[in-house]
Motif scaffolding. Structure first.
Motif, PDB file in Angstrom:
ATOM      1  N   GLN A 123       0.950  -1.488  -0.037  1.00  0.00           N
ATOM      2  CA  GLN A 123      -0.284   0.008   0.089  1.00  0.00           C
ATOM      3  C   GLN A 123       0.465   1.310  -0.124  1.00  0.00           C
ATOM      4  O   GLN A 123       0.440   2.343   0.032  1.00  0.00           O
ATOM      5  CB  GLN A 123      -0.981  -0.164   1.308  1.00  0.00           C
ATOM      6  CG  GLN A 123      -1.676  -0.745   1.089  1.00  0.00           C
ATOM      7  CD  GLN A 123      -2.527  -1.350   2.469  1.00  0.00           C
ATOM      8  OE1 GLN A 123      -2.688  -0.416   2.988  1.00  0.00           O
ATOM      9  NE2 GLN A 123      -3.612  -2.180   2.205  1.00  0.00           N
ATOM     10  N   LEU A 124       2.028   1.160   0.364  1.00  0.00           N
ATOM     11  CA  LEU A 124       3.398   2.439   0.341  1.00  0.00           C
ATOM     12  C   LEU A 124       2.836   2.823  -1.417  1.00  0.00           C
ATOM     13  O   LEU A 124       3.285   3.949  -1.237  1.00  0.00           O
ATOM     14  CB  LEU A 124       3.955   2.190   0.517  1.00  0.00           C
ATOM     15  CG  LEU A 124       4.263   1.910   2.134  1.00  0.00           C
ATOM     16  CD1 LEU A 124       5.673   1.018   2.831  1.00  0.00           C
ATOM     17  CD2 LEU A 124       4.618   3.734   3.306  1.00  0.00           C
ATOM     18  N   GLY A 125       2.590   1.897  -2.220  1.00  0.00           N
ATOM     19  CA  GLY A 125       2.839   2.699  -3.995  1.00  0.00           C
ATOM     20  C   GLY A 125       3.862   2.153  -4.049  1.00  0.00           C
ATOM     21  O   GLY A 125       4.310   2.946  -5.709  1.00  0.00           O
ATOM     22  N   TYR A 126       4.764   1.392  -4.031  1.00  0.00           N
ATOM     23  CA  TYR A 126       5.939   0.894  -4.537  1.00  0.00           C
ATOM     24  C   TYR A 126       5.783  -0.742  -4.443  1.00  0.00           C
ATOM     25  O   TYR A 126       5.294  -1.352  -4.279  1.00  0.00           O
ATOM     26  CB  TYR A 126       7.242   1.341  -4.047  1.00  0.00           C
ATOM     27  CG  TYR A 126       6.915   3.102  -3.796  1.00  0.00           C
ATOM     28  CD1 TYR A 126       8.200   3.085  -4.834  1.00  0.00           C
ATOM     29  CD2 TYR A 126       7.045   3.255  -2.255  1.00  0.00           C
ATOM     30  CE1 TYR A 126       8.024   5.341  -4.617  1.00  0.00           C
ATOM     31  CE2 TYR A 126       7.420   4.624  -2.263  1.00  0.00           C
ATOM     32  CZ  TYR A 126       7.979   5.348  -3.749  1.00  0.00           C
ATOM     33  OH  TYR A 126       7.451   7.075  -3.613  1.00  0.00           O
ATOM     34  N   PRO A 127       6.524  -1.227  -5.713  1.00  0.00           N
ATOM     35  CA  PRO A 127       6.245  -2.381  -6.025  1.00  0.00           C
ATOM     36  C   PRO A 127       7.556  -3.793  -4.670  1.00  0.00           C
ATOM     37  O   PRO A 127       8.153  -2.825  -4.159  1.00  0.00           O
ATOM     38  CB  PRO A 127       7.254  -2.850  -6.470  1.00  0.00           C
ATOM     39  CG  PRO A 127       7.870  -1.856  -7.694  1.00  0.00           C
ATOM     40  CD  PRO A 127       7.278  -0.747  -6.958  1.00  0.00           C
TER      41      PRO A 127
END
Ligand code: HH2
Length: 281
Positions: A216-220
């Motif tokens: 959910q932090l927005g990185y792979p």
């Protein structure tokens, strides 16, 4: 507050663009005398090349080369020795058909590896070494930022957290922000909660269960539990099966990449997972 957004669909990785529409398999190649699982097997550059080729044939999407062990208790390796181990292998792998990642904490090693044409830096120290952020910012390669509490020599001496998931999540969000502020594009960043790095077995299994909160932090997200001691303790004598199970559970929770020793076995499990996901009745 850390941001919450969908992970990018593609990773910019030197001259490669990796599609993240299925979990990728990163094959481990340790060219050290003392790694906990494959130490001493691939120190000879020709053997390392053969092992890389074997893993690519088995379906590895990237090869991660480590010239310094970071297992619990491992002593630091001098920069010159790490370079002496690494550079001949990078030379042999210069036209490798998949991206080469280099697992290092040292800025000088990062610089030399990038100059030799590698596509990714895998840093268990998350670019906290002096000059590391700038070195990556001035390149086109991808970077994996991993969480580690302490340093390898002492990290397993009674690690403690008030809340392991929030602490690791906050650390990764801050390191991603630092990387972005230094000029590293979001499409080059991968995060890793650091299974086994300053964590008890309970911490490790909690991180696996809650892996989606890092996604959910927005990185792979990369996940690396392969053959580690908490799996060995949980399933004695069945380390490969246990490692494949951990990789599959990570994929189910949104991992974009799994770092593994057993490429063929992990690929087979992930193919079943992908078939299940895409099946239409
Ligand atoms: N684990 C190890 C080394 N590097 N990098 C990332 N991003 N994530 C990990 O979980 C990770 C890592 C330790 O495993 P291994 O390379 O098999 O052993 P050693 O450090 O003894 O060479």
């Amino acid at each position: 507050m850390p941001k919450t957004s969908p992970a990018p669909k593609r990773l910019r990785c030197g001259k490669f663009q990796l599609e993240l529409d299925r979990p990728l398999v990163m094959g481990i190649l340790n060219i050290t005398p003392d790694s906990f699982s494959d130490g001493g097997l691939f120190t000879e550059p020709r053997r390392a090349l053969e092992r890389a080729r074997e893993m690519i044939e088995q379906g590895a999407d990237l090869i991660d080369i480590g010239a310094e062990s970071t297992r619990p208790g491992a002593p630091p390796v001098p920069e010159s020795e790490e370079l002496d181990r690494l550079m001949p292998v990078l030379e042999l792998l210069h036209d490798c058909p998949v991206p080469i990642s280099v697992d290092t904490m040292k800025t000088a090693v990062m610089r030399a590896a990038i100059a030799a044409g590698i596509s990714m830096i895998n840093d268990v120290y998350a670019l906290r070494a002096e000059g590391a952020l700038e070195t990556l910012a001035g390149s086109e390669v991808a970077v994996c930022l991993m969480h580690m509490k302490g340093e390898p020599r002492t990290m397993q001496n009674a690690p403690a957290y008030a809340d392991v998931v929030s602490e690791v999540r906050e650390f990764l969000a801050h390191r991603a922000d630092a990387a972005r502020a230094a000029g590293i594009g979001a499409d080059r960043i991968v995060l890793d909660p650091g299974y086994g790095f300053g964590k008890t077995s309970a911490h490790n299994f909690t991180l696996l269960r809650e892996l989606n909160s890092f996604v959910q932090l927005g990185y792979p997200v990369l996940f690396g539990a392969s053959r580690k001691s908490s799996l060995a303790k949980a399933a004695p004598g069945q380390l490969v099966h246990a490692s494949v199970a951990a990789a599959l559970l990570a994929a189910e929770r949104g991992a974009s990449m799994v770092r593994v020793h057993d490429v063929a076995e992990t690929r087979a499990a992930l193919i079943v997972w992908s078939e299940m996901r895409s099946a239409q009745a």
